[in-house]
Design a protein around this motif. Structure first.
Motif, PDB file in Angstrom:
ATOM      1  N   THR A   1       2.449  49.963 -79.464  1.00  0.00           N
ATOM      2  CA  THR A   1       1.577  48.793 -79.563  1.00  0.00           C
ATOM      3  C   THR A   1       0.857  48.712 -80.905  1.00  0.00           C
ATOM      4  O   THR A   1      -0.099  47.951 -81.056  1.00  0.00           O
ATOM      5  CB  THR A   1       0.520  48.828 -78.444  1.00  0.00           C
ATOM      6  OG1 THR A   1      -0.199  50.071 -78.485  1.00  0.00           O
ATOM      7  CG2 THR A   1       1.159  48.652 -77.083  1.00  0.00           C
ATOM      8  N   GLN A   2       1.299  49.472 -81.887  1.00  0.00           N
ATOM      9  CA  GLN A   2       0.604  49.466 -83.167  1.00  0.00           C
ATOM     10  C   GLN A   2       1.514  49.010 -84.297  1.00  0.00           C
ATOM     11  O   GLN A   2       2.707  48.894 -84.133  1.00  0.00           O
ATOM     12  CB  GLN A   2       0.052  50.855 -83.489  1.00  0.00           C
ATOM     13  CG  GLN A   2       1.152  51.870 -83.836  1.00  0.00           C
ATOM     14  CD  GLN A   2       0.583  53.231 -84.136  1.00  0.00           C
ATOM     15  OE1 GLN A   2      -0.444  53.623 -83.616  1.00  0.00           O
ATOM     16  NE2 GLN A   2       1.254  53.989 -84.982  1.00  0.00           N
ATOM     17  N   GLU A   3       0.877  48.751 -85.416  1.00  0.00           N
ATOM     18  CA  GLU A   3       1.628  48.401 -86.624  1.00  0.00           C
ATOM     19  C   GLU A   3       2.275  49.654 -87.192  1.00  0.00           C
ATOM     20  O   GLU A   3       1.915  50.785 -86.838  1.00  0.00           O
ATOM     21  CB  GLU A   3       0.694  47.773 -87.649  1.00  0.00           C
ATOM     22  CG  GLU A   3       0.050  46.474 -87.204  1.00  0.00           C
ATOM     23  CD  GLU A   3       1.078  45.385 -86.958  1.00  0.00           C
ATOM     24  OE1 GLU A   3       2.077  45.346 -87.701  1.00  0.00           O
ATOM     25  OE2 GLU A   3       0.883  44.587 -86.029  1.00  0.00           O
TER      26      GLU A   3
ATOM     27  N   SER B   1       8.002  49.226 -82.659  1.00  0.00           N
ATOM     28  CA  SER B   1       7.045  48.133 -82.477  1.00  0.00           C
ATOM     29  C   SER B   1       7.328  47.063 -83.515  1.00  0.00           C
ATOM     30  O   SER B   1       7.365  47.364 -84.718  1.00  0.00           O
ATOM     31  CB  SER B   1       5.603  48.642 -82.620  1.00  0.00           C
ATOM     32  OG  SER B   1       4.682  47.570 -82.520  1.00  0.00           O
TER      33      SER B   1
ATOM     34  N   THR C   1       7.602  53.311 -85.418  1.00  0.00           N
ATOM     35  CA  THR C   1       6.192  53.639 -85.640  1.00  0.00           C
ATOM     36  C   THR C   1       5.843  55.077 -85.290  1.00  0.00           C
ATOM     37  O   THR C   1       4.721  55.511 -85.543  1.00  0.00           O
ATOM     38  CB  THR C   1       5.295  52.697 -84.815  1.00  0.00           C
ATOM     39  OG1 THR C   1       5.726  52.716 -83.449  1.00  0.00           O
ATOM     40  CG2 THR C   1       5.373  51.275 -85.340  1.00  0.00           C
TER      41      THR C   1
ATOM     42  N   ARG D   1       3.084  52.798 -89.256  1.00  0.00           N
ATOM     43  CA  ARG D   1       2.155  53.780 -89.816  1.00  0.00           C
ATOM     44  C   ARG D   1       2.556  54.257 -91.218  1.00  0.00           C
ATOM     45  O   ARG D   1       1.881  55.097 -91.795  1.00  0.00           O
ATOM     46  CB  ARG D   1       2.071  54.997 -88.876  1.00  0.00           C
ATOM     47  CG  ARG D   1       1.495  54.667 -87.529  1.00  0.00           C
ATOM     48  CD  ARG D   1       1.626  55.841 -86.569  1.00  0.00           C
ATOM     49  NE  ARG D   1       0.901  57.003 -87.041  1.00  0.00           N
ATOM     50  CZ  ARG D   1      -0.368  57.270 -86.712  1.00  0.00           C
ATOM     51  NH1 ARG D   1      -1.040  56.436 -85.947  1.00  0.00           N
ATOM     52  NH2 ARG D   1      -0.961  58.358 -87.153  1.00  0.00           N
TER      53      ARG D   1
ATOM     54  N   ARG E   1       0.727  54.201 -77.408  1.00  0.00           N
ATOM     55  CA  ARG E   1      -0.066  53.987 -78.613  1.00  0.00           C
ATOM     56  C   ARG E   1       0.840  53.599 -79.778  1.00  0.00           C
ATOM     57  O   ARG E   1       0.535  52.681 -80.545  1.00  0.00           O
ATOM     58  CB  ARG E   1      -0.842  55.272 -78.929  1.00  0.00           C
ATOM     59  CG  ARG E   1      -2.126  55.036 -79.739  1.00  0.00           C
ATOM     60  CD  ARG E   1      -2.912  56.328 -79.881  1.00  0.00           C
ATOM     61  NE  ARG E   1      -3.215  56.929 -78.594  1.00  0.00           N
ATOM     62  CZ  ARG E   1      -3.043  58.202 -78.297  1.00  0.00           C
ATOM     63  NH1 ARG E   1      -2.527  59.024 -79.200  1.00  0.00           N
ATOM     64  NH2 ARG E   1      -3.363  58.674 -77.113  1.00  0.00           N
ATOM     65  N   TYR E   2       1.961  54.289 -79.928  1.00  0.00           N
ATOM     66  CA  TYR E   2       2.906  53.963 -80.988  1.00  0.00           C
ATOM     67  C   TYR E   2       3.573  52.602 -80.743  1.00  0.00           C
ATOM     68  O   TYR E   2       3.847  51.847 -81.672  1.00  0.00           O
ATOM     69  CB  TYR E   2       3.989  55.034 -81.091  1.00  0.00           C
ATOM     70  CG  TYR E   2       3.554  56.296 -81.790  1.00  0.00           C
ATOM     71  CD1 TYR E   2       3.071  56.268 -83.094  1.00  0.00           C
ATOM     72  CD2 TYR E   2       3.664  57.543 -81.159  1.00  0.00           C
ATOM     73  CE1 TYR E   2       2.685  57.430 -83.740  1.00  0.00           C
ATOM     74  CE2 TYR E   2       3.278  58.699 -81.790  1.00  0.00           C
ATOM     75  CZ  TYR E   2       2.789  58.652 -83.095  1.00  0.00           C
ATOM     76  OH  TYR E   2       2.410  59.804 -83.727  1.00  0.00           O
TER      77      TYR E   2
END
Length: 511
Positions: free
Chosen positions: A506-508, A483, A488, A510, A503-504
């Protein structure tokens, strides 16, 4: 008046050494969206080229009846004069010309021999609004993304007072949002009374948008189905296309423990060549083991292709930093030649632009990346080159009458096999496959998956980049998510689901 705007009867078309169409029948109702499905090489595009006048009357046998009248098109202008317009998979816009100039190219808005630019731009603006584009008509077409260029092509067809619009793989190069917008536009055109014929390998989209679907197989019409009345499913379409039920989309593979780590990429950072301050890959770390198939998932713009190309001899990017280890030792891959020497191969997502020389024959394409293996004192052993090409043709089941056939005459799936053969010939330890089944039908996909499995069984490490999450889930042992250029997440095959991957994706980061 007949309910059918188009009937094609007994269409037969041959090329040297092959019969592309044999007694094909196609009937399209007025004001419907009609899907045409089939494996690569089934004859879909050939049939549409006959309908649109690309293949002239006399070069085939059979009858084309449009709006109740026999047609004998001598070229594209003849078919367009009747309101039949085709949009090919490779868009035909001139990037240096404006949108308005492209819309009316060959059909200029002129007064007394001079182009009326005010009239041209206003007319272009009206057609652009009709397809949902708010672009300035003076904008160069090359400045638009692929999704908007596709809409310009449709606007161009509307400017010709289209009655039957043919679209060949219209969403093949589009992201999900652009694809959804295009399908909504087709529904709107249907509501206006414009008939559409859509060729696509994306079976879910065909079922979603089409009223009727005709299936071709091996140059013959198999059946025509009503999407709603027949409660059409992807499985039913696949059975018609390949002539058998596919109980599994992916070939069986014996689970095995991965071998030793063969490639490790550490803290890999790549900057954009056009915006040097922007990181397109940001501190990515991942590893591949022998005999393992690893996936790389990410949304459009996540940096998947940029990561792959930068690792493959720094083919993309500037200010690249990080370390690459092969079999535990740090290696330098500053050039494509160095990457190949270290046993790394890369199959590009764009086979026609970066993977193949389409005017060259199959033999030359297969040997292109490994000519050094065939050369002695600078001279290529042509007999051995021919033998190698024929071996890979048989091994990968490349459908071609002869390895001396021009590569552009092959179907998309068989072209993809030629690209795979080219890199397999270099005997790499690591293969990076970027969208290996893009634009490929379900039957050819299955064969490509089997090839990937066989490579892993030989102890190769394979990295698969794909926009299709089911493909990664069905093929891979592990999957990394990317991402905004960052890794991520990492999931094993047993842990991975579409929801967890998304989910991974579309996220910043981790970390």
């Amino acid at each position: 008046m007949t309910d059918h705007i188009l009937r094609m009867r007994g269409i037969t078309k041959s090329f040297p050494g092959v019969t592309a169409l044999r007694d094909v029948e196609l009937s399209v109702r007025r004001g419907e969206i009609h899907g045409v499905c089939g494996e690569n090489g089934a004859g879909k595009s050939t049939l549409m080229k006959i309908l649109s006048g690309v293949y002239q009357h006399g070069s085939y046998t059979g009858q084309v009846v449009f709006d109740g009248e026999d047609c004998a098109f001598g070229g594209i202008r003849d078919s367009e004069a009747r309101g039949i317009v085709i949009i090919h998979q490779e868009l035909a816009l001139v990037p240096q010309l404006s949108i308005a100039e492209n819309l009316f190219l060959g059909n200029e808005r002129a007064t007394r021999g001079l182009i009326d630019w005010n009239r041209t731009n206003h007319a272009a603006e009206r057609h652009l609004r009709r397809v949902g584009l708010r672009e300035n008509p003076t904008t160069p077409a090359g400045a638009l993304g692929v999704g908007k260029q596709q809409l310009v092509e449709i606007a161009k067809a509307l400017s010709k007072e289209v009655r039957l619009l043919i679209l060949d793989e219209p969403t093949a190069a589009l992201n999900d949002d652009d694809s959804a917008h295009l399908l909504d536009l087709l529904r709107g055109l249907r509501d206006e009374g414009i008939t559409c014929v859509v060729i696509s390998h994306k079976l879910g989209e065909i079922i979603d948008v089409a009223d009727t679907v005709t299936i071709l197989r091996d140059g013959r019409t198999i059946e025509t189905l009503d999407v709603r009345a027949d409660q059409l499913t992807e499985e039913r379409l696949i059975a018609g296309m390949v002539g058998r039920d596919l109980e599994h989309r992916f070939p069986p593979r014996e689970p095995t423990a991965p071998g030793e780590e063969v490639l490790r990429i550490e803290d890999w950072t790549v900057h954009s060549p056009t915006q040097p301050d922007r990181r397109v890959v940001d501190g990515a770390t991942l590893s591949l083991c022998r005999g393992e198939i690893v996936g790389l998932a990410g949304l459009m713009g996540a940096g998947r292709t940029e990561l792959a190309m930068s690792v493959f001899g720094r083919s993309y990017g500037v200010r690249i930093s990080g370390r690459i280890f092969k079999d535990g030792k740090e290696i330098d891959v500053r050039s494509v030649r160095a990457a190949i020497r270290h046993g790394i191969a890369y199959v590009s997502e764009d086979r026609k632009r970066h993977g193949l020389n389409l005017v060259a024959d199959v033999k030359r394409n297969v040997s292109a990346a490994g000519l050094g293996l065939l050369a002695n004192r600078g001279w290529v052993n042509e007999h051995e080159e021919l033998r190698v090409a024929e071996r890979f043709r048989d091994r990968l089941r490349i459908k071609t009458p002869d390895v001396l056939a021009p590569t552009h005459t092959l179907s998309g799936g068989n072209q993809q096999k030629v690209v795979l053969a080219k890199w397999m010939f270099t005997e790499p330890d690591v293969l990076i496959l970027d969208e290996p089944t893009r634009g490929v039908d379900v039957g050819a996909k299955y064969e490509i998956y089997a090839i990937v499995n066989s490579l892993a069984a030989q102890g190769k490490a394979v990295l698969v980049i794909s926009s299709e999450l089911p493909e990664l889930l069905g093929l891979c042992d592990r999957i990394y998510a990317l991402s905004a250029g960052r890794v991520t997440g990492e999931l094993t095959a047993g842990e991975a689901t579409q929801e967890r991957l998304m989910r991974y994706m579309t996220q910043e980061d981790r970390r």
